[in-house]
Design a protein around this motif. Structure first.
Motif, mmCIF file in Angstrom:
data_model
loop_
_atom_site.group_PDB
_atom_site.id
_atom_site.type_symbol
_atom_site.label_atom_id
_atom_site.label_comp_id
_atom_site.label_asym_id
_atom_site.label_seq_id
_atom_site.Cartn_x
_atom_site.Cartn_y
_atom_site.Cartn_z
ATOM 1 N N SER A 9 85.664 114.798 26.083
ATOM 2 C CA SER A 9 85.169 116.179 25.411
ATOM 3 C C SER A 9 83.706 115.873 24.388
ATOM 4 C CB SER A 9 85.979 116.662 24.129
ATOM 5 O OG SER A 9 85.022 117.499 22.919
ATOM 6 N N THR A 63 77.811 114.930 20.026
ATOM 7 C CA THR A 63 79.099 113.509 19.902
ATOM 8 C C THR A 63 79.726 113.815 21.690
ATOM 9 O OG1 THR A 63 80.178 115.920 19.267
ATOM 10 C CG2 THR A 63 79.089 114.465 17.594
ATOM 11 N N ARG A 65 83.044 111.664 22.539
ATOM 12 C CA ARG A 65 84.981 111.814 22.299
ATOM 13 C C ARG A 65 85.545 111.427 23.093
ATOM 14 N NH1 ARG A 65 84.469 116.606 18.756
ATOM 15 N NH2 ARG A 65 83.823 116.122 16.602
ATOM 16 N N GLU A 69 88.740 110.778 19.981
ATOM 17 C CA GLU A 69 88.295 109.731 19.130
ATOM 18 C C GLU A 69 86.253 109.926 19.510
ATOM 19 O OE1 GLU A 69 88.936 105.001 19.055
ATOM 20 O OE2 GLU A 69 90.789 106.274 18.940
ATOM 21 N N THR A 70 85.321 109.976 18.518
ATOM 22 C CA THR A 70 84.192 110.059 18.463
ATOM 23 C C THR A 70 83.699 108.739 18.522
ATOM 24 O OG1 THR A 70 84.268 111.455 16.390
ATOM 25 C CG2 THR A 70 82.377 110.830 17.269
ATOM 26 N N THR A 72 79.991 106.401 18.549
ATOM 27 C CA THR A 72 78.635 106.246 17.768
ATOM 28 C C THR A 72 77.848 105.747 18.615
ATOM 29 O OG1 THR A 72 79.739 105.084 16.622
ATOM 30 C CG2 THR A 72 79.561 107.304 15.609
#
Lengths: 261, 310, 277
Positions: A9, A63, A65, A69-70, A72
């Motif tokens: 995502s 962002t 995902r 889970e994101t 970073t």
């Protein structure tokens, strides 16, 4: 779309290289088990999108995902690497020229501390249609198609759920392309993998994918099911132009024109 | 007997050149053999290799090969004898010492200098260069500025200054040469690293989750190694000359050590009348330098990755 | 009509460590003022065939032919000076990637002018005029601006147009195009092909179009030679392609995924050893 967590995502993702904006506000959802295509011409940002997911491109905003889970920054954890793998375009550049096939396949296992490497390497080679005889050869002793099979075996050896495919067959001859595409389809069917396939070739994308996004100038121009594209249910002029162009040359049209000429 | 020999020879060759090696060992040996075939195809390189092998053998068996002591001379009866004198094939020097014996023992010093310099400089240069090239940013800048500082000094002048500070002697000469020799290797390794850093296979291994250290050690360094080996080999000739130059200036090996440069220095006083005293060590330096250069050239062809791609 | 180009029993081989490698074997064809496509996969010898006609094979290549004649001139026995004079003036070649075939340190306009002045005695001013006309003819919108640009300052499609302009400035009678559009995006590809198509028609040139893409070639050419392992396995009129006889040609056509043709898995080529014979 569905209430299940998407495999992948993206929301408002931007990528910039030294001020050049390679991706502009890209948002995208890929469902688990889906084959998703990214189509566009050179410079459209389709490969950058894959590299951004993989952590190989500098994401400046937005962002990402993976399975909820994101992610970073550009750092990716070990769990990410076990779940997401990539196959590169150029089979001549994606294998280390001084390592045997054995070592190329051993390396991911060693990094992730997997034991009993030998049977897994043999199984991986077998799965991509290369026998054990290829195990101790060097990349320069292999044809382009065989190298790409090794690259696929390497990507699969950690048993990921998501495979990023960056023009996996565009450097191959047509007949070899068919073999590699069949292999990719077969592997996906067996393992229920999620594919994100980047290609400039509409034929390849519509053959492999359920849904696709058309990219142009770092943006997603249109997102549509592959069947709609084939049937001509197209929303934007750019997509239509691509579709016409990929149909081949017509005597009398000078390339500027559309299908109705 | 001979037929069987040929037969098994061909069997070994086929095993080595097999397109389908059956083990890691066979793959590695096969690759080494293919490299050797490319190397051996260059006649001059083989001549160079023969020179270097001879140097190693002479240095190892100096005690057996030398007809006389390298230090004790016959001051009364055998001063400055010309070459081909009975018992002194290459003549004697001003202290009645056999030049051939001194050259034979001197090969040990030459070999020691060359080996120590190579062992000290190549790994340092490789490490600094690959780390700087792969890390980039501030690490790169810092490491490369240090390299530039060393690179800015003329090699011989810096070596002279160091030896003058540390005191003359062969060990200090080696240290001085080593300190001035590694920066070019670091620069070269960095350039090679920059070239492979964004290759797909490095990206692929990053995607496997490999740590930066692992990538540098196992994936980047092997790509820099072959050009480094070639460069070090080619530089050996120059290092021998610098060592000899320091010896000539009295800052390297000290008398009575049979160092070739020092031998030339002591022979230059009689160069017009007793030419052989200075000429013989000069010839030795020339031949060994040539050997290193020829081997370096051969290695360049044999190890060229583009060649290996075919 | 006597053919412009006659190739009879062309063979190209290289000496390798393991013996002689025959890259092209027994290739024969003739060419009039028409478009001929040569199609094959990598290693089929299609590019070498084109280069042999131009006299641009690598020095290690051993080129033989019963007859290799352009307009009655035997190319294999012609002195190098005569071949050089032919190249560019009467025979011309467009290569795949303009990045590598244009001189990076010379402006595009100057390269075109140089090419023209090598082959024709024209004044500097006239050469410039003709170069600008030629740039306009390859549909470059602002020829005067592009004239002064360097190859790295233009896009791939623009570079390839400039390349075509350079190759056609001396009005060659035969143009060999080796994958002229493979490095370009599909939309640009069509524009470049359109330009090539019109120039060939207007000027009555002969064209040899070398490509790996059987469909593209057949949509562009009158006749197609299909090469496999250094040999021509089939020669067929482009319009008749659907009725190709040789299993290799048919396999090559079938294995490409096309939008709207659902075939899972794709048919793959079963390469038979007898095709090599």
């Amino acid at each position: 779309m569905t209430d299940a967590v998407p495999a992948l995502s993206l929301a408002g993702v931007n990528v910039a290289y030294d001020g050049y904006r390679a991706l502009a506000d890209v948002s995208l959802n890929v469902a688990a088990g889906e084959a998703f295509g990214l189509v566009g011409e050179s410079g459209s940002g389709k490969s950058t999108l894959l590299r951004a997911i993989a952590g190989l491109a500098p994401v400046t905003a937005g962002t990402l995902r993976v399975e909820g889970e994101t992610l970073t920054g550009q750092r990716r954890g070990r769990a990410f690497h076990a779940r997401v793998q990539m196959v590169f375009q150029d089979p001549y550049g994606s294998l280390h020229p001084r390592h045997t096939i054995d070592r190329q396949l051993l390396e991911p296992l060693a990094i992730h501390g997997v034991d009993a490497t030998s049977p897994r390497i043999l199984r991986a080679l077998d799965e991509v249609g290369l026998g054990a005889g290829f195990r101790f050869r060097y990349p320069h002793q292999l044809s382009g198609g065989q190298r790409q099979r090794v690259a696929i075996a390497r990507a699969l050896i950690l048993e990921p759920a998501i495979l990023l495919l960056d023009e996996p067959t565009s450097a191959l001859d047509a007949s070899v392309q068919a073999e590699v595409l069949n292999l990719l389809e077969q592997v996906r069917a067996e393992r229920g993998l999620t594919y994100v396939l980047v290609s400039h070739d509409l034929g390849v994308v519509t053959h492999m994918c359920d849904r696709l996004a058309v990219m142009h100038g770092g943006r997603i121009v249109e997102e549509l099911p592959a069947d709609d594209l084939v049937a001509g249910r197209i929303g934007t002029d750019y997509t239509r132009k691509l579709m016409v162009a990929s149909a081949g040359f017509r005597r009398g049209s000078d390339g500027h024109g559309h299908a109705d000429e | 007997m001979s037929e069987a020999g040929i037969g098994s020879g061909q069997g070994t060759r086929a095993w080595l050149l097999s397109e389908y090696p059956a083990s890691r060992m066979q793959a590695r040996l096969g690759r080494a053999y293919a490299t050797w075939l490319r190397f051996a195809a260059n006649r001059l390189a083989v001549v160079g290799l023969a020179i270097l092998i001879a140097l190693v053998l002479v240095a190892t068996f100096a005690g057996v090969l030398a007809p006389h002591s390298p230090y004790a001379g016959d001051l009364a009866g055998a001063r400055l004898l010309p070459p081909l004198s009975p018992g002194h094939l290459l003549g004697t020097d001003d202290q009645g010492r056999d030049i051939l014996s001194r050259l034979i023992y001197g090969s040990r010093l030459t070999l020691a200098v060359v080996l120590m310099v190579a062992v000290l400089t190549a790994p340092v240069g490789l490490l600094v260069g690959t780390v700087a090239g792969y890390a980039g940013g501030i690490i790169d800048t810092a490491l490369m500025r240090v390299t530039d500082i060393f690179l800015a000094f003329p090699k011989l002048v810096l070596a002279l200054a160091l030896v003058a500070a540390l005191g003359p002697g062969i060990e200090n000469a080696v240290i001085a040469i080593a300190i001035t020799s590694w920066p070019p290797y670091a620069r070269m390794a960095r350039a090679e690293t920059l070239a492979v850093r964004h290759a797909d296979y490095i990206d692929a291994i990053r995607l496997m989750g490999a740590s930066p250290l692992r990538i540098v050690l196992r994936h980047v360094m092997p790509m820099c190694l072959s050009s480094l080996i070639v460069r070090v080999t080619l530089d050996m000739a120059g290092i021998i000359l610098i060592a000899a130059g320091l010896g000539f200036l009295g800052l390297g090996a000290q008398p009575p050590a049979p160092e070739w440069g020092a031998m030339i220095a002591s022979g230059r006083r009689f160069i017009l009348d007793q030419w052989w005293v200075a000429t013989m060590p000069g010839m030795a330096i020339l031949i060994v330098s040539l050997g290193f250069n020829l081997v370096g050239d051969g290695l360049r062809d044999a190890l060229d990755p583009r060649e290996a791609e075919r | 009509m006597t053919p412009m180009l006659t190739v009879e029993d062309l063979a190209i081989s290289f000496a390798t460590r393991t013996g002689r490698f025959e890259a092209v074997r027994g290739v024969s064809f003739t060419l009039g003022r028409e478009r001929l496509g040569i199609v094959g996969e990598s290693g089929s010898g299609k590019s070498l065939t084109g280069r042999a006609i131009m006299g641009l094979t690598p020095p290690s290549a051993d080129v033989t032919a019963r007859r290799l004649a352009f307009d009655g001139i035997d190319l294999l026995t012609a002195p190098p000076a005569q071949r050089r004079a032919l190249r560019g003036a009467r025979l011309s070649m467009v290569l795949q990637d303009p990045k590598y075939s244009l001189d990076p340190v010379m402006s595009i306009g100057r390269q075109i002018v140089e090419t023209l002045r090598t082959h024709e005695r024209v004044s500097r001013r006239e050469a410039r005029e003709r170069a600008l006309d030629m740039l306009a003819a390859v549909q470059i919108e602002n020829p005067a601006r592009v004239f002064d640009l360097y190859p790295h300052e233009v896009s791939g499609g623009m570079g390839q147009r400039a390349m075509i302009a350079m190759m056609l400035i001396a009005n060659p009678e035969l143009l060999i195009a080796d994958e002229p559009t493979s490095a370009l995006d599909v939309t640009v590809q069509l524009e470049v092909l359109g330009i090539l198509d019109r120039l060939v028609t207007d000027r009555g040139m002969g064209l040899i179009f070398i490509s790996h893409d059987l469909r593209l070639v057949s949509s562009f050419c009158d006749r197609v030679l299909v090469m496999y392992a250094g040999r021509v396995v089939e020669e067929i009129a482009a319009a008749e392609l659907a009725h190709a006889r040789h299993p290799y040609t048919r396999g090559l056509l079938a294995c490409v995924p096309v939008p709207g043709h659902d075939r899972h898995p794709l048919p793959v080529l079963d390469r038979r050893p007898e095709w090599r014979l």
